[in-house]
Design a protein around this motif. Structure first.
Motif, PDB file in Angstrom:
ATOM      1  N   ARG A  52     150.662 -32.965 132.000  1.00 20.88           N
ATOM      2  CA  ARG A  52     151.194 -34.322 131.840  1.00 20.88           C
ATOM      3  C   ARG A  52     151.477 -34.663 130.382  1.00 20.88           C
ATOM      4  NH1 ARG A  52     147.167 -34.897 135.390  1.00 20.88           N
ATOM      5  NH2 ARG A  52     145.737 -35.829 133.868  1.00 20.88           N
ATOM      6  N   ARG A  53     150.619 -34.207 129.478  1.00 20.35           N
ATOM      7  CA  ARG A  53     150.726 -34.607 128.071  1.00 20.35           C
ATOM      8  C   ARG A  53     151.621 -33.693 127.230  1.00 20.35           C
ATOM      9  NH1 ARG A  53     144.318 -35.770 127.159  1.00 20.35           N
ATOM     10  NH2 ARG A  53     144.204 -37.608 128.499  1.00 20.35           N
ATOM     11  N   VAL A  54     151.726 -32.414 127.614  1.00 24.25           N
ATOM     12  CA  VAL A  54     152.465 -31.460 126.780  1.00 24.25           C
ATOM     13  C   VAL A  54     153.606 -30.791 127.542  1.00 24.25           C
ATOM     14  CG1 VAL A  54     152.283 -29.367 125.376  1.00 24.25           C
ATOM     15  CG2 VAL A  54     150.414 -31.034 125.355  1.00 24.25           C
ATOM     16  N   THR A  55     153.318 -30.173 128.673  1.00 20.58           N
ATOM     17  CA  THR A  55     154.318 -29.367 129.374  1.00 20.58           C
ATOM     18  C   THR A  55     155.515 -30.194 129.839  1.00 20.58           C
ATOM     19  OG1 THR A  55     152.547 -27.884 130.088  1.00 20.58           O
ATOM     20  CG2 THR A  55     154.674 -27.647 131.174  1.00 20.58           C
ATOM     21  N   SER A  56     155.264 -31.297 130.518  1.00 20.95           N
ATOM     22  CA  SER A  56     156.382 -32.125 131.002  1.00 20.95           C
ATOM     23  C   SER A  56     157.202 -32.717 129.858  1.00 20.95           C
ATOM     24  CB  SER A  56     155.871 -33.234 131.926  1.00 20.95           C
ATOM     25  OG  SER A  56     155.534 -32.695 133.178  1.00 20.95           O
ATOM     26  N   PRO A  57     156.561 -33.302 128.831  1.00 12.12           N
ATOM     27  CA  PRO A  57     157.374 -33.773 127.702  1.00 12.12           C
ATOM     28  C   PRO A  57     158.140 -32.648 127.012  1.00 12.12           C
ATOM     29  CG  PRO A  57     155.206 -34.787 127.621  1.00 12.12           C
ATOM     30  CD  PRO A  57     155.164 -33.736 128.694  1.00 12.12           C
ATOM     31  N   ALA A  58     157.548 -31.463 126.927  1.00 14.66           N
ATOM     32  CA  ALA A  58     158.240 -30.327 126.302  1.00 14.66           C
ATOM     33  C   ALA A  58     159.478 -29.950 127.107  1.00 14.66           C
ATOM     34  CB  ALA A  58     157.301 -29.130 126.162  1.00 14.66           C
ATOM     35  N   MET A  59     159.371 -30.000 128.439  1.00 21.64           N
ATOM     36  CA  MET A  59     160.540 -29.699 129.269  1.00 21.64           C
ATOM     37  C   MET A  59     161.646 -30.717 129.009  1.00 21.64           C
ATOM     38  SD  MET A  59     161.077 -29.596 133.402  1.00 21.64           S
ATOM     39  CE  MET A  59     161.027 -31.368 133.526  1.00 21.64           C
ATOM     40  N   GLY A  60     161.289 -31.986 128.982  1.00 20.67           N
ATOM     41  CA  GLY A  60     162.280 -33.021 128.714  1.00 20.67           C
ATOM     42  C   GLY A  60     162.934 -32.847 127.352  1.00 20.67           C
ATOM     43  N   LEU A  61     162.129 -32.531 126.338  1.00 19.05           N
ATOM     44  CA  LEU A  61     162.659 -32.320 124.995  1.00 19.05           C
ATOM     45  C   LEU A  61     163.552 -31.076 124.948  1.00 19.05           C
ATOM     46  CD1 LEU A  61     162.678 -33.356 122.094  1.00 19.05           C
ATOM     47  CD2 LEU A  61     160.642 -31.943 121.671  1.00 19.05           C
ATOM     48  N   ALA A  62     163.155 -30.022 125.665  1.00 20.24           N
ATOM     49  CA  ALA A  62     163.983 -28.808 125.713  1.00 20.24           C
ATOM     50  C   ALA A  62     165.354 -29.121 126.317  1.00 20.24           C
ATOM     51  CB  ALA A  62     163.270 -27.719 126.516  1.00 20.24           C
ATOM     52  N   TRP A  63     165.383 -29.893 127.390  1.00 22.67           N
ATOM     53  CA  TRP A  63     166.661 -30.289 127.991  1.00 22.67           C
ATOM     54  C   TRP A  63     167.491 -31.119 127.014  1.00 22.67           C
ATOM     55  CZ3 TRP A  63     169.708 -29.132 131.953  1.00 22.67           C
ATOM     56  CH2 TRP A  63     169.171 -28.433 133.040  1.00 22.67           C
ATOM     57  N   VAL A  85     172.052 -22.377 132.384  1.00 22.09           N
ATOM     58  CA  VAL A  85     171.748 -23.713 132.919  1.00 22.09           C
ATOM     59  C   VAL A  85     171.286 -23.623 134.372  1.00 22.09           C
ATOM     60  CG1 VAL A  85     172.771 -25.954 133.525  1.00 22.09           C
ATOM     61  CG2 VAL A  85     173.204 -24.943 131.280  1.00 22.09           C
ATOM     62  N   VAL A  86     171.866 -22.725 135.141  1.00 26.52           N
ATOM     63  CA  VAL A  86     171.429 -22.532 136.532  1.00 26.52           C
ATOM     64  C   VAL A  86     169.966 -22.086 136.563  1.00 26.52           C
ATOM     65  CG1 VAL A  86     171.746 -21.078 138.583  1.00 26.52           C
ATOM     66  CG2 VAL A  86     173.726 -22.109 137.471  1.00 26.52           C
ATOM     67  N   ILE A  87     169.606 -21.137 135.712  1.00 30.76           N
ATOM     68  CA  ILE A  87     168.227 -20.643 135.672  1.00 30.76           C
ATOM     69  C   ILE A  87     167.277 -21.723 135.160  1.00 30.76           C
ATOM     70  CG2 ILE A  87     166.671 -18.913 134.677  1.00 30.76           C
ATOM     71  CD1 ILE A  87     169.191 -17.059 134.525  1.00 30.76           C
ATOM     72  N   VAL A  88     167.691 -22.460 134.139  1.00 31.74           N
ATOM     73  CA  VAL A  88     166.854 -23.540 133.602  1.00 31.74           C
ATOM     74  C   VAL A  88     166.640 -24.620 134.667  1.00 31.74           C
ATOM     75  CG1 VAL A  88     166.744 -25.388 131.880  1.00 31.74           C
ATOM     76  CG2 VAL A  88     167.460 -23.098 131.199  1.00 31.74           C
ATOM     77  N   THR A  89     167.666 -24.904 135.446  1.00 35.16           N
ATOM     78  CA  THR A  89     167.528 -25.880 136.533  1.00 35.16           C
ATOM     79  C   THR A  89     166.521 -25.390 137.570  1.00 35.16           C
ATOM     80  OG1 THR A  89     169.791 -26.645 136.164  1.00 35.16           O
ATOM     81  CG2 THR A  89     168.793 -27.176 138.292  1.00 35.16           C
ATOM     82  N   ALA A  90     166.591 -24.112 137.908  1.00 34.52           N
ATOM     83  CA  ALA A  90     165.624 -23.542 138.858  1.00 34.52           C
ATOM     84  C   ALA A  90     164.205 -23.604 138.288  1.00 34.52           C
ATOM     85  CB  ALA A  90     166.005 -22.104 139.202  1.00 34.52           C
ATOM     86  N   LEU A  91     164.037 -23.294 136.999  1.00 32.14           N
ATOM     87  CA  LEU A  91     162.715 -23.387 136.378  1.00 32.14           C
ATOM     88  C   LEU A  91     162.221 -24.830 136.342  1.00 32.14           C
ATOM     89  CD1 LEU A  91     162.828 -20.837 133.413  1.00 32.14           C
ATOM     90  CD2 LEU A  91     161.452 -20.699 135.494  1.00 32.14           C
ATOM     91  N   ALA A 126     160.223 -13.989 134.837  1.00 33.38           N
ATOM     92  CA  ALA A 126     161.575 -13.471 135.078  1.00 33.38           C
ATOM     93  C   ALA A 126     162.632 -14.467 134.588  1.00 33.38           C
ATOM     94  CB  ALA A 126     161.771 -13.179 136.564  1.00 33.38           C
ATOM     95  N   GLY A 127     162.406 -15.760 134.841  1.00 32.49           N
ATOM     96  CA  GLY A 127     163.354 -16.773 134.371  1.00 32.49           C
ATOM     97  C   GLY A 127     163.440 -16.815 132.859  1.00 32.49           C
ATOM     98  N   ALA A 128     162.293 -16.756 132.195  1.00 30.18           N
ATOM     99  CA  ALA A 128     162.287 -16.779 130.724  1.00 30.18           C
ATOM    100  C   ALA A 128     162.987 -15.556 130.148  1.00 30.18           C
ATOM    101  CB  ALA A 128     160.849 -16.872 130.213  1.00 30.18           C
ATOM    102  N   ILE A 129     162.732 -14.388 130.723  1.00 29.50           N
ATOM    103  CA  ILE A 129     163.386 -13.161 130.250  1.00 29.50           C
ATOM    104  C   ILE A 129     164.897 -13.251 130.450  1.00 29.50           C
ATOM    105  CG2 ILE A 129     163.686 -10.695 130.744  1.00 29.50           C
ATOM    106  CD1 ILE A 129     160.624 -10.617 131.255  1.00 29.50           C
ATOM    107  N   ALA A 130     165.314 -13.743 131.601  1.00 30.12           N
ATOM    108  CA  ALA A 130     166.752 -13.859 131.881  1.00 30.12           C
ATOM    109  C   ALA A 130     167.422 -14.825 130.903  1.00 30.12           C
ATOM    110  CB  ALA A 130     166.968 -14.326 133.319  1.00 30.12           C
ATOM    111  N   ILE A 131     166.765 -15.934 130.615  1.00 25.93           N
ATOM    112  CA  ILE A 131     167.342 -16.922 129.690  1.00 25.93           C
ATOM    113  C   ILE A 131     167.458 -16.347 128.286  1.00 25.93           C
ATOM    114  CG2 ILE A 131     166.872 -19.111 128.514  1.00 25.93           C
ATOM    115  CD1 ILE A 131     165.740 -20.073 131.261  1.00 25.93           C
ATOM    116  N   VAL A 132     166.397 -15.725 127.805  1.00 24.01           N
ATOM    117  CA  VAL A 132     166.436 -15.148 126.450  1.00 24.01           C
ATOM    118  C   VAL A 132     167.519 -14.079 126.369  1.00 24.01           C
ATOM    119  CG1 VAL A 132     165.147 -13.758 124.779  1.00 24.01           C
ATOM    120  CG2 VAL A 132     164.055 -15.724 125.874  1.00 24.01           C
ATOM    121  N   THR A 133     167.620 -13.264 127.393  1.00 20.62           N
ATOM    122  CA  THR A 133     168.644 -12.220 127.405  1.00 20.62           C
ATOM    123  C   THR A 133     170.044 -12.829 127.353  1.00 20.62           C
ATOM    124  OG1 THR A 133     167.186 -10.754 128.649  1.00 20.62           O
ATOM    125  CG2 THR A 133     169.538 -10.225 128.684  1.00 20.62           C
TER     126      THR A 133
END
Length: 140
Positions: A52-63, A85-91, A126-133
């Motif tokens: 609640r305090r870190v992960t969710s805000p980090a996702m919002g900031l990343a977007w 963007v498709v992979i990020v949406t799935a994550l 797998a999602g993180a690896i695909a995005i970085v690639t």
């Protein structure tokens, strides 16, 4: 300024993926009975607070920073970016499911979470690896 946006985006994404990984591993390791035991329950509450305090805000900031980078960088709809963007949406959807699973397991009289979440650590990695690639190689 652009390089600072990239640095902040990478930092937000790193916090988001690390938080998702922690939640995914915990959910895949616990069932409703084990989650009610004192040790696992305490850890579950701690990960829930982190979510609640870190992960969710980090996702919002990343977007937010990601969209800003696309606009400032003038990237448009390049195929590698659309795939990312498709992979990020799935994550992001998986993140919501994991957050709900943490809440569900943390409630008194916890209910079982979906058995498919047992594979969530693999999906996050797998999602993180695909995005970085896609970002580094830009294959198309």
């Amino acid at each position: 300024m652009y390089i600072w946006l990239i640095g902040l985006h990478v930092t937000a994404v790193t916090l988001w993926i690390l938080g998702m990984s922690a939640a995914a591993i915990l959910i895949s390791a616990l069932d409703a009975t084990t989650a009610a035991e004192e040790g696992p329950a305490r850890f579950l509450r701690a990960v829930g607070r982190w979510e609640r305090r870190v992960t969710s805000p980090a996702m919002g900031l990343a977007w937010l920073l990601g969209i800003t980078l696309v606009v400032v960088g003038g990237w448009g709809f390049e195929p590698w970016l659309v795939a990312k963007v498709v992979i990020v949406t799935a994550l992001s959807a998986l993140h919501g499911t994991l957050a709900a699973g943490l809440r569900r397991l943390g409630e008194p009289g916890a209910r079982q979470v979906s058995p498919l979440l047992r594979f969530s650590p693999l999906a996050v990695i797998a999602g993180a690896i695909a995005i970085v690639t896609l970002v580094v190689v830009k294959p198309y």
